[in-house]
Design a protein around this motif. Structure first.
Motif, short mmCIF file in Angstrom:
data_model
loop_
_atom_site.label_atom_id
_atom_site.label_comp_id
_atom_site.label_asym_id
_atom_site.label_seq_id
_atom_site.Cartn_x
_atom_site.Cartn_y
_atom_site.Cartn_z
N THR A 69 21.18 -2.33 43.79
CA THR A 69 21.83 -3.44 43.09
C THR A 69 20.86 -4.59 42.83
O THR A 69 19.91 -4.80 43.58
N GLU A 70 21.13 -5.32 41.76
CA GLU A 70 20.36 -6.53 41.44
C GLU A 70 21.17 -7.78 41.76
O GLU A 70 20.71 -8.90 41.53
N ASP A 71 22.37 -7.59 42.30
CA ASP A 71 23.25 -8.71 42.64
C ASP A 71 22.93 -9.17 44.06
O ASP A 71 23.15 -8.44 45.03
N GLU A 72 22.44 -10.39 44.18
CA GLU A 72 22.06 -10.89 45.50
C GLU A 72 23.25 -11.10 46.42
O GLU A 72 23.10 -11.13 47.64
N ASP A 73 24.45 -11.25 45.85
CA ASP A 73 25.65 -11.47 46.66
C ASP A 73 26.38 -10.18 46.99
O ASP A 73 27.43 -10.21 47.64
N TYR A 74 25.87 -9.05 46.55
CA TYR A 74 26.55 -7.77 46.78
C TYR A 74 26.57 -7.43 48.27
O TYR A 74 25.60 -7.67 48.99
N ASP A 75 27.70 -6.89 48.72
CA ASP A 75 27.83 -6.46 50.10
C ASP A 75 28.92 -5.39 50.18
O ASP A 75 29.66 -5.17 49.22
N GLU A 76 29.01 -4.73 51.30
CA GLU A 76 30.04 -3.71 51.50
C GLU A 76 30.66 -3.88 52.88
O GLU A 76 29.97 -4.20 53.86
N VAL A 77 31.99 -3.63 52.96
CA VAL A 77 32.69 -3.70 54.24
C VAL A 77 32.49 -2.38 54.98
O VAL A 77 32.70 -1.30 54.42
N ILE A 78 32.11 -2.48 56.23
CA ILE A 78 32.00 -1.29 57.07
C ILE A 78 33.27 -1.08 57.88
O ILE A 78 33.83 0.01 57.93
N VAL A 79 33.76 -2.15 58.50
CA VAL A 79 34.99 -2.05 59.30
C VAL A 79 35.68 -3.41 59.30
O VAL A 79 35.03 -4.45 59.36
N ASN A 80 37.00 -3.38 59.19
CA ASN A 80 37.79 -4.61 59.31
C ASN A 80 39.14 -4.25 59.92
O ASN A 80 39.30 -3.14 60.46
N THR A 81 40.10 -5.17 59.86
CA THR A 81 41.43 -4.87 60.40
C THR A 81 42.45 -4.83 59.27
O THR A 81 42.28 -5.48 58.24
N ALA A 82 43.49 -4.06 59.49
CA ALA A 82 44.56 -3.95 58.50
C ALA A 82 45.90 -3.99 59.21
O ALA A 82 46.02 -3.62 60.39
N THR A 83 46.91 -4.48 58.49
CA THR A 83 48.26 -4.57 59.04
C THR A 83 49.05 -3.33 58.68
O THR A 83 49.06 -2.89 57.53
N VAL A 84 49.73 -2.77 59.66
CA VAL A 84 50.59 -1.62 59.43
C VAL A 84 51.97 -2.10 59.03
O VAL A 84 52.56 -2.95 59.72
N MET A 85 52.47 -1.63 57.92
CA MET A 85 53.80 -2.02 57.46
C MET A 85 54.86 -1.48 58.41
O MET A 85 54.89 -0.28 58.73
N ASP A 86 55.73 -2.37 58.88
CA ASP A 86 56.81 -1.97 59.80
C ASP A 86 58.10 -1.86 59.00
O ASP A 86 58.61 -2.85 58.49
N THR A 87 58.62 -0.65 58.92
CA THR A 87 59.85 -0.42 58.16
C THR A 87 61.05 -0.19 59.07
O THR A 87 62.13 0.17 58.59
N SER A 88 60.87 -0.43 60.37
CA SER A 88 61.95 -0.13 61.31
C SER A 88 63.14 -1.06 61.12
O SER A 88 64.28 -0.70 61.45
#
Length: 231
Positions: free
Chosen positions: A179-198
């Motif tokens: 890439t030539e974009d100096e601000d480019y990055d990639e997520v390796i790991v983060n957190t996500a919310t599980v939808m609760d349908t109960s």
């Protein structure tokens, strides 16, 4: 880093028919190429291949390769085809390594202490692994075995980006090379919310008209059948 040794046999017969015969004999068809030399057709013992590929490091390490007891060569595994339904390796490609030429390889990521981190103990939150390997380029002598990411202090809302990974000297992530974009990055790991349908409201089932038989009519039908039988 572990040293993997592979002993191959030369072969002259090529083609689909020849490859099928080799597989029936417990051999894996192999092509060796690269380093400015002609490709060679070889075979490997299938049972030995199965033992080698059980080790994750085999896919991202320099391999000591020889054919029919000849001179040892440095190679890397570049491609492997498996049978879609059976534990069978169908074909493998190895590339010769030039000590003075950079390689492009996929290196595995090891996530440490994920079971102990604060984010993993919060209800409704999951750790979202978006990458399991990093494509890198480097000289063979600088090839890393793996990248370790310690998640011991990983909180809800945290993330680890590709730019957070400290590359060893001489190693570059291909994502940043391309890439030539100096601000480019990639997520390796983060957190996500599980939808609760109960707690969702019960879904009303549609009314369905079920046909019923009137008792009198059923009796009449039965009587008429008996009359027919008596006739």
């Amino acid at each position: 880093m572990a040293i993997y040794k592979v002993d191959a046999k030369l072969r002259d017969d090529v083609g689909k028919g020849a490859s099928r015969r080799l597989r029936r004999e417990g051999r894996v068809p192999v092509v060796l190429y690269g380093a400015g030399r002609d490709p060679r057709n070889l075979t490997l013992n299938h049972n030995k291949v199965l033992r080698l590929i059980e080790d994750e490091g085999f896919f991202s390490s320099i391999i000591e390769f020889s054919a029919d007891g000849g001179a040892k060569q440095k190679v890397v595994l570049k491609d492997m085809q498996r049978h879609p339904a059976k534990p069978v390796v169908m074909h493998m490609d190895f590339m010769r390594v030039d000590d003075n030429q950079e390689l492009v390889m996929n290196i595995p990521i090891h996530f440490l202490n994920a079971d102990k981190c604060p984010a993993g103990k919060v209800a409704g939150i999951v750790i979202d692994y978006q990458m399991h390997e990093i494509e890198i380029t480097c000289l063979p002598k600088d090839l890393p075995e793996s990248f370790d990411i310690d998640l011991a202090e990983f909180e809800v809302g945290d993330s680890v980006m590709l730019s957070d990974i400290k590359m060893p000297e001489g190693v570059k992530a291909m994502a940043f090379v391309r890439t030539e974009d100096e601000d480019y990055d990639e997520v390796i790991v983060n957190t996500a919310t599980v939808m609760d349908t109960s707690d969702d409201e019960d879904v009303e089932e549609p009314d369905v008209d079920v046909p019923t038989v009137d008792e009198d009519e059923s009796g009449e039908d039965a009587d008429s059948d008996e009359e027919k039988d008596s006739e």
